[in-house]
Design a protein around this motif. Structure first.
Motif, mmCIF file in Angstrom:
data_model
loop_
_atom_site.group_PDB
_atom_site.id
_atom_site.type_symbol
_atom_site.label_atom_id
_atom_site.label_comp_id
_atom_site.label_asym_id
_atom_site.label_seq_id
_atom_site.Cartn_x
_atom_site.Cartn_y
_atom_site.Cartn_z
ATOM 1 N N LEU A 51 0.880 -1.177 0.000
ATOM 2 C CA LEU A 51 0.000 0.000 0.000
ATOM 3 C C LEU A 51 0.910 1.217 0.000
ATOM 4 C CD1 LEU A 51 -2.810 1.289 0.319
ATOM 5 C CD2 LEU A 51 -2.612 0.937 2.779
ATOM 6 N N LEU A 52 0.989 1.873 -1.137
ATOM 7 C CA LEU A 52 1.966 2.952 -1.270
ATOM 8 C C LEU A 52 1.318 4.278 -1.598
ATOM 9 C CD1 LEU A 52 3.680 0.250 -2.545
ATOM 10 C CD2 LEU A 52 5.379 2.035 -2.348
ATOM 11 N N GLY A 53 1.904 5.334 -1.088
ATOM 12 C CA GLY A 53 1.407 6.667 -1.400
ATOM 13 C C GLY A 53 2.057 7.666 -0.469
ATOM 14 N N PRO A 54 1.979 8.956 -0.821
ATOM 15 C CA PRO A 54 2.652 9.962 -0.009
ATOM 16 C C PRO A 54 2.041 10.102 1.377
ATOM 17 C CG PRO A 54 1.415 10.980 -1.824
ATOM 18 C CD PRO A 54 1.299 9.503 -1.996
ATOM 19 N N SER A 55 2.800 10.721 2.261
ATOM 20 C CA SER A 55 2.346 10.965 3.626
ATOM 21 C C SER A 55 1.005 11.701 3.614
ATOM 22 C CB SER A 55 3.421 11.808 4.331
ATOM 23 O OG SER A 55 3.012 12.088 5.629
ATOM 24 N N GLY A 56 0.069 11.199 4.419
ATOM 25 C CA GLY A 56 -1.231 11.876 4.547
ATOM 26 C C GLY A 56 -2.263 11.451 3.515
ATOM 27 N N CYS A 57 -1.919 10.498 2.625
ATOM 28 C CA CYS A 57 -2.878 10.129 1.560
ATOM 29 C C CYS A 57 -3.986 9.216 2.081
ATOM 30 C CB CYS A 57 -2.160 9.485 0.380
ATOM 31 S SG CYS A 57 -1.543 7.819 0.717
ATOM 32 N N GLY A 58 -3.798 8.621 3.279
ATOM 33 C CA GLY A 58 -4.878 7.816 3.866
ATOM 34 C C GLY A 58 -4.536 6.350 4.085
ATOM 35 N N LYS A 59 -3.269 5.994 4.025
ATOM 36 C CA LYS A 59 -2.877 4.575 4.179
ATOM 37 C C LYS A 59 -3.268 4.031 5.559
ATOM 38 C CE LYS A 59 1.498 5.473 3.369
ATOM 39 N NZ LYS A 59 1.436 6.941 3.188
ATOM 40 N N SER A 60 -2.879 4.768 6.610
ATOM 41 C CA SER A 60 -3.185 4.281 7.967
ATOM 42 C C SER A 60 -4.691 4.234 8.201
ATOM 43 C CB SER A 60 -2.546 5.183 9.031
ATOM 44 O OG SER A 60 -1.165 5.220 8.865
ATOM 45 N N THR A 61 -5.402 5.205 7.651
ATOM 46 C CA THR A 61 -6.858 5.231 7.825
ATOM 47 C C THR A 61 -7.484 4.001 7.177
ATOM 48 O OG1 THR A 61 -6.785 7.651 7.795
ATOM 49 C CG2 THR A 61 -8.934 6.617 7.411
ATOM 50 N N LEU A 62 -7.003 3.642 5.983
ATOM 51 C CA LEU A 62 -7.519 2.444 5.319
ATOM 52 C C LEU A 62 -7.234 1.201 6.173
ATOM 53 C CD1 LEU A 62 -8.713 0.864 2.960
ATOM 54 C CD2 LEU A 62 -6.497 1.017 1.794
ATOM 55 N N MET A 63 -6.030 1.138 6.722
ATOM 56 C CA MET A 63 -5.688 -0.025 7.548
ATOM 57 C C MET A 63 -6.560 -0.083 8.805
ATOM 58 S SD MET A 63 -1.579 -0.198 7.161
ATOM 59 C CE MET A 63 -0.983 -1.373 5.947
ATOM 60 N N ARG A 64 -6.787 1.069 9.415
ATOM 61 C CA ARG A 64 -7.638 1.103 10.618
ATOM 62 C C ARG A 64 -9.058 0.640 10.283
ATOM 63 N NH1 ARG A 64 -6.687 4.695 14.896
ATOM 64 N NH2 ARG A 64 -8.764 5.547 14.591
ATOM 65 N N ALA A 65 -9.541 1.045 9.100
ATOM 66 C CA ALA A 65 -10.890 0.608 8.690
ATOM 67 C C ALA A 65 -10.906 -0.918 8.535
ATOM 68 C CB ALA A 65 -11.290 1.294 7.385
ATOM 69 N N ILE A 66 -9.867 -1.469 7.927
ATOM 70 C CA ILE A 66 -9.821 -2.916 7.682
ATOM 71 C C ILE A 66 -9.790 -3.701 8.997
ATOM 72 C CG2 ILE A 66 -8.310 -4.757 6.786
ATOM 73 C CD1 ILE A 66 -7.613 -2.775 4.464
ATOM 74 N N VAL A 67 -9.023 -3.203 9.974
ATOM 75 C CA VAL A 67 -8.946 -3.954 11.238
ATOM 76 C C VAL A 67 -10.097 -3.597 12.180
ATOM 77 C CG1 VAL A 67 -6.453 -4.225 11.056
ATOM 78 C CG2 VAL A 67 -7.366 -2.338 12.411
ATOM 79 N N GLY A 68 -10.945 -2.668 11.767
ATOM 80 C CA GLY A 68 -12.168 -2.396 12.538
ATOM 81 C C GLY A 68 -12.006 -1.391 13.653
ATOM 82 N N THR A 69 -10.968 -0.531 13.580
ATOM 83 C CA THR A 69 -10.792 0.461 14.653
ATOM 84 C C THR A 69 -11.112 1.888 14.190
ATOM 85 O OG1 THR A 69 -8.453 0.712 14.114
ATOM 86 C CG2 THR A 69 -8.986 -0.871 15.832
ATOM 87 N N GLN A 70 -11.656 2.027 12.975
ATOM 88 C CA GLN A 70 -11.911 3.366 12.447
ATOM 89 C C GLN A 70 -13.411 3.659 12.457
ATOM 90 O OE1 GLN A 70 -9.643 5.813 11.343
ATOM 91 N NE2 GLN A 70 -11.543 6.975 11.367
ATOM 92 N N ALA A 71 -13.766 4.830 12.979
ATOM 93 C CA ALA A 71 -15.182 5.243 12.982
ATOM 94 C C ALA A 71 -15.543 5.876 11.638
ATOM 95 C CB ALA A 71 -15.424 6.242 14.108
ATOM 96 N N LYS A 72 -16.843 6.071 11.432
ATOM 97 C CA LYS A 72 -17.383 6.763 10.243
ATOM 98 C C LYS A 72 -16.902 6.143 8.935
ATOM 99 C CE LYS A 72 -18.246 11.121 12.536
ATOM 100 N NZ LYS A 72 -18.010 12.547 12.583
ATOM 101 N N VAL A 73 -17.093 4.830 8.838
ATOM 102 C CA VAL A 73 -16.764 4.092 7.620
ATOM 103 C C VAL A 73 -18.068 3.757 6.918
ATOM 104 C CG1 VAL A 73 -15.706 1.972 6.724
ATOM 105 C CG2 VAL A 73 -14.756 3.059 8.776
ATOM 106 N N THR A 74 -18.187 4.097 5.631
ATOM 107 C CA THR A 74 -19.381 3.712 4.866
ATOM 108 C C THR A 74 -18.960 2.974 3.600
ATOM 109 O OG1 THR A 74 -19.417 5.881 3.825
ATOM 110 C CG2 THR A 74 -20.850 5.581 5.726
ATOM 111 N N GLY A 75 -19.918 2.339 2.940
ATOM 112 C CA GLY A 75 -19.622 1.482 1.800
ATOM 113 C C GLY A 75 -19.494 0.045 2.279
ATOM 114 N N THR A 76 -18.953 -0.814 1.417
ATOM 115 C CA THR A 76 -18.797 -2.225 1.784
ATOM 116 C C THR A 76 -17.340 -2.506 2.095
ATOM 117 O OG1 THR A 76 -20.578 -2.782 0.261
ATOM 118 C CG2 THR A 76 -19.162 -4.597 0.975
ATOM 119 N N LEU A 77 -17.101 -3.174 3.224
ATOM 120 C CA LEU A 77 -15.732 -3.564 3.569
ATOM 121 C C LEU A 77 -15.783 -4.942 4.229
ATOM 122 C CD1 LEU A 77 -12.732 -2.960 3.706
ATOM 123 C CD2 LEU A 77 -13.121 -1.692 5.820
ATOM 124 N N ASP A 78 -15.427 -5.969 3.436
ATOM 125 C CA ASP A 78 -15.433 -7.344 3.940
ATOM 126 C C ASP A 78 -14.003 -7.807 4.174
ATOM 127 O OD1 ASP A 78 -18.177 -7.599 3.899
ATOM 128 O OD2 ASP A 78 -18.220 -8.291 1.825
#
Ligand code: ATP
Length: 282
Positions: A51-78
């Protein structure tokens, strides 16, 4: 959103068995900002996805959503065929954050013993011994701890207090914790930052072994483009969007670039040009 793909079939889609991660129209809001915008992506099992991209692009946020620790997630994430954050996923996912989470006043082995007992509760080993017996759970826990310490090459430091380790060694203790339960999905947020080249190479070898021999899916973030070459697949991110979801070879070929860095810059330029065209045609 522009999402580059070579059109090559995605591994483990349509061939039975849910992928490690599947997201559709995934959106995350943090504070006043929409940090992830309608992402579609797949992370296969048995492979290493970067998962690559510049600082602040949202990598950690995506990971937090995947492991279930991120609030305000919408759409489908299985995740492993279940909705992200499902309690049954707790022991099936290993997650390492950027800040190592270890107890400084415990040794490496004590840290792992503690986390192993949380993951795999049973009678404490000392209580079992004092009764002159043993238990399968205690043996399994001890074997898991020893294996995880060996995996991250810390066997010689097993009895050293975590507070007396270097930054890179502390990161490896965190990684060992994530490896304890033989996870089916490993989510690692910049696991090789601050490590020397030999250790980085060894850890990447370990990641590939875990994918190949244990069939786990690994999602590994980095902003070091040369690490991209070590991945089976890449998710390239920019400003909360996925620019590409493909293999390193397909990305280079598809953009006519020699390196992943050049391919990434090509895709960024194309995305900027596309958004300008969209704005001027309004
Ligand atoms: N607690 C928070 N509240 C509001 N916005 C946040 C919060 N944490 C992060 N953000 C914002 O979310 C965006 C994505 O941050 P994130 O940490 O996911 O990026 P990243 O790609 O992992 O960055 P880095 O490579 O520097 O770790 C950033 O613009 C950041 O400012």
């Amino acid at each position: 959103m522009m999402n580059y793909s070579s059109g090559a079939p995605h591994p483990d889609t349509g061939e039975g068995g849910a992928p490690a991660v599947r997201a559709q129209d995934l959106t995350v809001v943090r504070g006043p900002r929409t940090v992830l915008r309608g992402l579609d992506l797949t992370v296969p099992r048995g492979q290493v996805t970067g998962l690559l991209g510049p600082s602040g692009c949202g990598k950690s946020t995506l990971m937090r959503a995947i492991v279930g620790t991120q609030a305000k997630v919408t759409g489908t994430l299985d995740v492993l065929g279940l909705p992200a954050g499902h309690p049954a996923l707790r022991t099936r996912i290993g997650y390492v954050t950027q800040a190592p989470s270890v107890y400084d006043d415990l040794t490496v082995r004590q840290n792992l013993d503690y986390f192993a007992s949380v993951l795999d509760p049973g009678l404490p080993y000392t209580r079992i011994r004092s009764r002159g017996g043993t238990s399968i759970a205690a043996d399994r826990r001890r074997d898991n701890v020893t294996r995880a310490i060996t995996d991250v090459d810390l066997a010689t430091h097993a009895d050293v207090l975590a507070g007396n380790l270097s930054g890179g060694q502390r990161s490896r203790v965190s990684l060992a914790v994530a490896l304890l339960g033989t996870p089916e999905l490993l989510v690692l947020d910049e696991p090789t930052v601050g490590l020397d080249p030999v250790l980085r190479r060894d850890l990447w070898q370990l990641f590939h072994t875990i994918a190949a021999e244990r069939g786990a899916g690994l999602l590994i973030s980095s902003h070091v483009m040369d690490e991209a070459e070590r991945c089976h697949r890449l998710l390239l991110m920019r400003e909360g969007e996925i620019l590409a979801d493909d293999t390193p070879d397909a990305l280079r070929t598809g953009t006519g670039s020699d390196t992943i860095e050049a391919a990434f810059l090509h895709l960024v330029d194309a995305a900027v040009a596309a958004s300008r065209t969209k704005e001027t045609s309004r």
